[in-house]
Design a protein around this motif. Structure first.
Motif, PDB file in Angstrom:
ATOM      1  N   GLY A 111      -3.695   0.009   2.216  1.00 43.48           N
ATOM      2  CA  GLY A 111      -4.036   0.546   1.018  1.00 43.48           C
ATOM      3  C   GLY A 111      -5.062   1.829   0.793  1.00 43.48           C
ATOM      4  N   GLY A 142      -0.686   5.044   3.019  1.00 47.29           N
ATOM      5  CA  GLY A 142      -1.860   3.945   2.599  1.00 47.29           C
ATOM      6  C   GLY A 142      -1.386   2.479   3.235  1.00 47.29           C
ATOM      7  N   VAL A 194      -0.002   1.713  -4.931  1.00 51.32           N
ATOM      8  CA  VAL A 194      -0.393   2.422  -3.843  1.00 51.32           C
ATOM      9  C   VAL A 194       0.546   3.420  -3.256  1.00 51.32           C
ATOM     10  N   PRO A 227      -1.225   8.271  -4.503  1.00 53.97           N
ATOM     11  CA  PRO A 227      -2.045   8.623  -3.546  1.00 53.97           C
ATOM     12  C   PRO A 227      -3.447   9.115  -3.690  1.00 53.97           C
ATOM     13  N   ARG A 235      -6.580   6.717  -3.265  1.00 53.81           N
ATOM     14  CA  ARG A 235      -7.285   6.743  -2.029  1.00 53.81           C
ATOM     15  C   ARG A 235      -7.791   8.056  -1.685  1.00 53.81           C
TER      16      ARG A 235
END
Length: 416
Positions: free
Chosen positions: A234, A240, A309, A313, A316
């Protein structure tokens, strides 16, 4: 056993632990024993643990399948939800199949005790997670520890092990796994199978294993690779999917382990790999066979988390950007921050009592980040393990740095 005396010894060493009561969801801020604080120690990296979509899919799963599974997967506990999640995880990790376990700890113990045994060799990174260490010990395989991310030491050990070995590389499948109770092993220096085991992201230091180099080495010497991706799933990779995704070597890793209790915001673990290996685990992994299947709510929540996830994006991306900023600010402020590029920042303080005192000062300023002490980390390296989540803001980064600076000053004043 004299528990009172043992506990006194633990207290005198500065290693006594007690439970802290969380009174709200694991989020950017948390209520701890009546006090609202900025949470800086959670593994909820993407901020999904209280996400509305996960809550709704969990409740829908309960409405459809109830609150409990009612049995093990091999008896009455297997649902369409479990099978759907395993298909999604396999696609996510780039493997043929996957199998669920109730915890990441159980996933590691299951894989290591089922896939290797007497007559095999496990090469384990010195800083691997406790679940990998325990699984290796229980496997009945010989275990050798190589220095942390030290490729020279790893190659020295694997090359020595392969001298005069009984065979070249054997796949980790049911055809080569040992029967329970089989104590057969090769002569000294001779192993049927060698498994190199490493964390992808090391949970206390925050650094990343040099996975492509480990795979090169494994392929050169006829070994297999297992990666614990608990803290990378993740967070790292183009989609991820973790460390192997980050380096683009998904098909070179025989055993990919991950958890759903960190960036995916729920709980549980899984093993992903070849279809034959997964079928073998279903038939031989004792933590799978003898555990009640995970509750429908957990499975539903993770299915939603995987959607987020892959479709968001930016979560992250912003997380890693703020982690880099915080690391740079902490270094500029003169703190001993371990190198890395993940949301885990190990701020080394030294002895256990100093780390405990530092955590107490941080709490006084509204920052919750407990001390990490032996045996979790080596003696003399007690620390504050900082973690950021996608829910933290740029302002929070400055708040954390200021809190550390103020805590250091307060402790220095107290010492005088």
């Amino acid at each position: 056993m004299d528990f009172k005396r043992e506990l006194e010894g633990i207290r005198e060493a500065g290693l006594y632990r007690s439970l802290r009561r969380m009174e709200s969801a694991s989020s950017r801020t948390v209520r701890v024993e009546g006090r609202e604080m900025l949470m800086c120690a959670s593994n909820n990296y993407l901020g999904l643990a209280d996400h509305p979509l996960l809550q709704e899919t969990a409740m829908e799963a309960i409405r459809r399948f109830g609150t409990g599974s009612g049995g093990s997967r091999l008896t009455t506990g297997n649902t369409a939800l479990h099978e759907s999640l395993e298909r999604e995880l396999a696609a996510f990790k780039g493997t043929e199949a996957a199998v669920l376990f109730n915890t990441g700890y159980m996933a590691n113990v299951a894989a290591l005790t089922a896939l290797v045994g007497a007559g095999d060799l496990i090469l384990s990174d010195r800083l691997n997670h406790a679940s990998l260490i325990d699984g290796a010990r229980l496997s009945r395989a010989e275990v050798q520890v190589y220095e942390h991310c030290d490729l020279d030491d790893l190659e020295k050990k694997v090359s020595s092990a392969r001298e005069g070995s009984m065979s070249t590389r054997e796949e980790l499948t049911g055809a080569t796994a040992l029967d329970e109770g089989d104590s057969t092993r090769g002569s000294q220096g001779r192993y049927r199978r060698i498994l190199i085991v490493t964390d992808g992201v090391f949970s206390m230091d925050g650094d990343i294993a040099p996975l492509p180099d480990i795979c090169d080495l494994a392929e050169r010497w006829g070994a297999d690779v297992m990666v614990d991706d608990a803290h990378a799933t993740g967070v790292l990779g183009a989609k991820g999917a973790g460390t192997a995704d980050h380096f683009g070597c998904q098909h070179r890793v025989a055993v990919q382990m991950g958890t759903m209790s960190k960036a995916l915001g729920a709980e549980g673990g899984y093993i992903a790999g070849s279809r034959e290996m997964i079928e073998f685990l279903i038939n031989r992994a004792r933590p799978f066979i003898f555990s009640t299947a995970q509750s429908p709510a957990v499975i539903g929540a993770v299915l939603a988390a995987l959607q987020i996830v892959q479709s968001e994006p930016e979560r992250r991306e912003s997380l890693l950007r703020r982690a880099t900023r915080l690391r740079n600010e902490m270094l500029a402020a003169g703190f001993d921050v371990l190198p890395g590029e993940t949301p885990i920042l190990g701020v080394v303080l030294g002895e256990a009592d100093r780390a405990v005192a530092f955590a107490r000062e941080l709490e006084a300023q509204g920052v919750f980040a407990p001390a990490i002490r032996p045996p979790t980390v080596p003696a003399g390296t007690s620390r504050i393990r900082l973690t950021l989540t996608a829910a933290h803001t740029d302002e929070d980064v400055g708040t954390i740095t200021d809190a550390f600076t103020n805590a250091r000053q307060a402790l220095s004043t107290h010492a005088l």
